[in-house]
Design a protein around this motif. Structure first.
Motif, PDB file in Angstrom:
ATOM      1  N   GLU A 101      -6.709  -3.249  -4.059  1.00 10.27           N
ATOM      2  CA  GLU A 101      -5.688  -3.378  -3.123  1.00 10.27           C
ATOM      3  C   GLU A 101      -6.339  -4.182  -1.907  1.00 10.27           C
ATOM      4  OE1 GLU A 101      -3.169  -4.780  -1.259  1.00 10.27           O
ATOM      5  OE2 GLU A 101      -2.129  -3.549  -3.015  1.00 10.27           O
ATOM      6  N   LYS A 102      -5.961  -5.306  -1.497  1.00  8.48           N
ATOM      7  CA  LYS A 102      -6.522  -6.081  -0.286  1.00  8.48           C
ATOM      8  C   LYS A 102      -6.254  -5.619   1.084  1.00  8.48           C
ATOM      9  CE  LYS A 102      -7.309 -10.606   1.430  1.00  8.48           C
ATOM     10  NZ  LYS A 102      -7.242 -12.268   1.065  1.00  8.48           N
ATOM     11  N   ASP A 103      -4.834  -5.377   1.204  1.00  9.88           N
ATOM     12  CA  ASP A 103      -4.264  -4.848   2.372  1.00  9.88           C
ATOM     13  C   ASP A 103      -4.709  -3.753   2.997  1.00  9.88           C
ATOM     14  OD1 ASP A 103      -2.472  -4.242   4.422  1.00  9.88           O
ATOM     15  OD2 ASP A 103      -0.677  -5.324   3.425  1.00  9.88           O
ATOM     16  N   ASN A 104      -5.302  -3.461   4.085  1.00 12.48           N
ATOM     17  CA  ASN A 104      -5.762  -2.369   4.634  1.00 12.48           C
ATOM     18  C   ASN A 104      -4.793  -1.326   4.926  1.00 12.48           C
ATOM     19  OD1 ASN A 104      -8.583  -3.275   4.636  1.00 12.48           O
ATOM     20  ND2 ASN A 104      -8.217  -4.108   6.670  1.00 12.48           N
ATOM     21  N   ASP A 105      -3.620  -1.822   5.149  1.00 17.11           N
ATOM     22  CA  ASP A 105      -2.518  -0.841   5.692  1.00 17.11           C
ATOM     23  C   ASP A 105      -1.975  -0.204   4.278  1.00 17.11           C
ATOM     24  OD1 ASP A 105      -2.545  -1.547   8.501  1.00 17.11           O
ATOM     25  OD2 ASP A 105      -0.993  -3.206   8.053  1.00 17.11           O
ATOM     26  N   LEU A 106      -1.979  -1.030   3.258  1.00 16.11           N
ATOM     27  CA  LEU A 106      -1.511  -0.474   1.914  1.00 16.11           C
ATOM     28  C   LEU A 106      -2.430   0.812   1.368  1.00 16.11           C
ATOM     29  CD1 LEU A 106       0.262  -3.454   0.321  1.00 16.11           C
ATOM     30  CD2 LEU A 106       1.326  -1.376   1.096  1.00 16.11           C
ATOM     31  N   VAL A 107      -3.684   0.240   1.580  1.00 11.91           N
ATOM     32  CA  VAL A 107      -4.846   1.246   1.178  1.00 11.91           C
ATOM     33  C   VAL A 107      -4.682   2.478   1.980  1.00 11.91           C
ATOM     34  CG1 VAL A 107      -7.458   1.641   1.401  1.00 11.91           C
ATOM     35  CG2 VAL A 107      -6.397  -0.574   0.705  1.00 11.91           C
ATOM     36  N   LEU A 108      -4.322   2.620   3.178  1.00 11.29           N
ATOM     37  CA  LEU A 108      -3.749   3.872   3.861  1.00 11.29           C
ATOM     38  C   LEU A 108      -2.608   4.604   3.392  1.00 11.29           C
ATOM     39  CD1 LEU A 108      -4.583   2.809   7.714  1.00 11.29           C
ATOM     40  CD2 LEU A 108      -6.049   4.338   6.138  1.00 11.29           C
ATOM     41  N   LEU A 109      -1.814   3.759   3.056  1.00 14.02           N
ATOM     42  CA  LEU A 109      -0.634   4.355   2.358  1.00 14.02           C
ATOM     43  C   LEU A 109      -0.756   5.221   1.011  1.00 14.02           C
ATOM     44  CD1 LEU A 109       2.910   4.786   2.075  1.00 14.02           C
ATOM     45  CD2 LEU A 109       2.814   2.448   1.039  1.00 14.02           C
ATOM     46  N   LEU A 110      -1.425   4.167   0.243  1.00 12.58           N
ATOM     47  CA  LEU A 110      -2.022   4.940  -1.224  1.00 12.58           C
ATOM     48  C   LEU A 110      -2.715   5.970  -1.050  1.00 12.58           C
ATOM     49  CD1 LEU A 110      -2.670   1.158  -2.720  1.00 12.58           C
ATOM     50  CD2 LEU A 110      -0.724   2.819  -3.654  1.00 12.58           C
ATOM     51  N   LYS A 111      -3.626   6.016   0.038  1.00 14.71           N
ATOM     52  CA  LYS A 111      -4.508   7.265  -0.097  1.00 14.71           C
ATOM     53  C   LYS A 111      -4.034   8.460   0.321  1.00 14.71           C
ATOM     54  CE  LYS A 111      -9.105   5.029   1.339  1.00 14.71           C
ATOM     55  NZ  LYS A 111     -10.035   4.929   2.329  1.00 14.71           N
ATOM     56  N   ASP A 112      -2.835   8.024   1.154  1.00 15.87           N
ATOM     57  CA  ASP A 112      -1.833   9.157   1.558  1.00 15.87           C
ATOM     58  C   ASP A 112      -0.911   9.929   0.536  1.00 15.87           C
ATOM     59  OD1 ASP A 112      -0.637  11.077   3.797  1.00 15.87           O
ATOM     60  OD2 ASP A 112       0.856   9.471   3.563  1.00 15.87           O
TER      61      ASP A 112
END
Length: 262
Positions: A60-71
């Motif tokens: 996943e390239k999108d940093n915001d989505l990475v945070l969402l996925l981690k959460d």
């Protein structure tokens, strides 16, 4: 945590449960390693986890989505925060991967072309379950003597067996795209034409299909010094057009070009 899809990254999140189940049922993933390209908000990821794979990698390239996925998934997935075009896919795992991807429409053909061109006999995946804009999928699976047949069709079938799974309507996504999508299943060909350099296949098909309405005589003369002799060798009528030649003929022409020039 709400993330607004980014138009610049071609983000359209798949929300249709029926379609998500159809995608996940395309191949067997229990106790296998899975790679998901562009998981977005993790809707498909959640369905993958239900099938109990051995491990899940997501790119996943999108940093915001990475945070969402981690959460959302904590330690259940291994996140690669990178542009998929920059990831050395054959270094992700020592095992052959099952790959799922709702590919960004703006780079979908680039991703597929990169993967095919970089493949050697040791395929890094077991299967690819990929979604494309319907028009692109039609070009991928097009056969010779049809209007959609071209460079992408030839490159795709070089090393892949391809099967259409389903068409997917815009209402299955949020936000809704303006076009239909198609899900394709790719599996490795056991035997394929070995070429010295895949770029020669790209070059030769580009020369032919840049002039797809012209007769074969012109591109043949551009590529081969003795066009008539080569055409006779492969029993090719130079009055035909590029879409009239099968992929196998193009592979043979590339091999011939390499034997004469490389």
């Amino acid at each position: 945590m709400f993330i607004k899809p980014k138009k610049s990254l071609g983000q359209n999140f798949l929300i249709d449960r029926t379609v998500l189940e159809q995608i996940i049922d395309t191949v067997e993933i229990t106790n296998k390693e899975v790679l998901e390209i562009g998981p977005g908000s993790g809707n498909l990821t959640a369905y993958i986890l239900k099938k109990k794979p051995k491990k899940i990698y997501v790119i996943e390239k999108d940093n915001d989505l990475v945070l969402l996925l981690k959460d959302k998934f904590t330690s259940e997935i291994d996140i690669i925060n990178e542009d998929v075009l920059k990831v050395p896919e054959d270094e992700i795992s020592d095992e052959k991967l099952i790959v799922f991807g709702n590919l960004p429409y703006n780079i979908s053909t680039e991703i597929l072309s990169k993967w095919i061109i970089n493949l050697n006999k040791n395929f890094w995946f077991e299967s690819l379950v990929l979604m494309f804009q319907k028009e692109v999928a039609e070009r991928i699976i097009a056969e010779s003597n049809t209007s959609k047949y071209g460079r992408l069709s030839i490159l795709s079938v070089w090393k892949m067996n391809i099967k259409k799974i389903i068409d997917i309507k815009p209402h299955s996504f949020s936000p809704r795209p303006k076009i239909d999508s198609t899900l394709l299943l790719f599996t490795p060909r056991v035997n394929f034409f070995e070429l010295k350099d895949p770029k020669n296949l790209e070059m030769i098909t580009r020369v032919f299909f840049n002039q797809r309405r012209k007769m074969l005589k012109k591109p043949f003369n551009q590529i081969f010094r003795d066009a008539k002799k080569i055409a006779e060798k492969f029993n090719i009528d130079l009055n035909l057009r590029p879409q009239n030649l099968t992929p196998e003929i193009y592979f043979k022409l590339v091999k011939e070009y390499e034997s004469l020039n490389c």
